[in-house]
Design an enzyme around this catalytic site. Sequence first.
Site, PDB file in Angstrom:
ATOM      1  N   HIS A 190      39.783 -11.039  19.630  1.00 20.16           N
ATOM      2  CA  HIS A 190      39.944  -9.926  18.687  1.00 20.16           C
ATOM      3  C   HIS A 190      39.246 -10.222  17.358  1.00 20.16           C
ATOM      4  CE1 HIS A 190      42.378  -6.506  17.007  1.00 20.16           C
ATOM      5  NE2 HIS A 190      42.127  -7.170  15.888  1.00 20.16           N
ATOM      6  N   GLU A 191      39.560 -11.380  16.771  1.00 13.37           N
ATOM      7  CA  GLU A 191      39.006 -11.688  15.450  1.00 13.37           C
ATOM      8  C   GLU A 191      37.502 -11.938  15.510  1.00 13.37           C
ATOM      9  OE1 GLU A 191      40.637 -11.076  12.880  1.00 13.37           O
ATOM     10  OE2 GLU A 191      42.570 -10.862  13.886  1.00 13.37           O
ATOM     11  N   HIS A 197      31.119  -7.672  14.476  1.00 10.65           N
ATOM     12  CA  HIS A 197      30.868  -6.363  13.867  1.00 10.65           C
ATOM     13  C   HIS A 197      30.297  -6.555  12.461  1.00 10.65           C
ATOM     14  CE1 HIS A 197      32.625  -2.001  13.264  1.00 10.65           C
ATOM     15  NE2 HIS A 197      31.324  -2.078  13.063  1.00 10.65           N
TER      16      HIS A 197
END
Length: 398
Positions: A190-191, A197
């Site tokens: 997730h991180e 991004h």
Amino acid sequence: TYIPLMENRDRRVRKEAFQSMYSVYGQFANTLAATFAANVKQGSFYAKTRNYASSRAYYLAENEVPESVYDNLVAAIQEGLPLLHDYVAVRKNVLGLDEIHMYDLYTPMVSRDDSRIPYEEAREMVKKGLAPLGEKYLSLLQEGFDNRWIDVYENEGKRSGAYSAGAFGTHPYVLLNYNDTLDNMFTLAHEMGHAMHSWYSNANQPYIYSQYKIFVAEVASTCNEILLMEYLLANTTDKKERAYLLNHYLDSFKGTVYRQTMFAEFEMKSNQMAEEGESLNAENLCKLYYGLNQKYFGEDMVSDPQIAYEWARIPHFYYNFYVYQYATSFSAAVAIAHGILEEGAPAVERYKKFLSGGCSMSPVDLLKQVGINMEEPKPIQDALDVFGKVLDEIETLI
């Protein structure tokens, strides 16, 4: 410690933790209601001063998100509430309960041995799960692993949780508190989704357009989690392990899509009450929240009276019309991840354009580049279809 206690297999522990937590919030309900009401009034003042029709219109405008996106989410989730009611019924049956209470929502339906996943093993698993994103993405991911982008372990004085912070002109930074669990492996994926991004946006946009809007902030991170989940599901032959993973998948849907939309509806309605001159005292807020809880979880769920105070412990309500973005991001991420797995390279290229967009256009338009229109119910309905399929499968396994 509250959520680990709510995951405990011993029902007495869960019940006592639940009652103890909310009994204290109940003692401070009037103070917390006054605090909540003051924050709502502040938003209303800002909106009126700047000539917005409502607080919601004011806060959504900051991220260039039309109010139709919010209304579309709430309407689509209300249409999909029967699936959540089915989930509650399955959970009640699997746990062998005569009555299912709010404190029975977090304990896993499937027990699992306490096998540990060391950080080095988690890194390799995450790389395998994200392989569909291509060699360039994987090489950047490896660079992050090898060059100390990540503060991995718990330490004295270190804050809890996990987050990623992008920094223009250098690589992103990630904070973890890794302790060898399956959840922690998903947190790593997730991180690093956030970090990648940020890397793509910073590398492809000038400084002024490099920071992506909060509306799309959870898309890349959740997309990584779903790709990892699909990889794990595709590569396990153990029925018990598969059922455990499906349970994790269902709980992600429940907690992110349904629960956050319930929060969003509470926030919308409480702001409307204030704008219509109704008092946001503890009694009114508890009545509103309790009614929503009954509607969302259905007749099988015993909505314990203590749950009426849950609004008082949600810090995100002070971020003003923030929580709905978790549900929209999760729905968009489900569509993107499944598109990548089904279509391959063309879908990956569209996704990388999205990652590289920063805030060069509105977040709603950025998602349209990958074929997702959050002003329409389809992305949410498609995500709920996946929820339904996972629910059907877990029912057959257990």
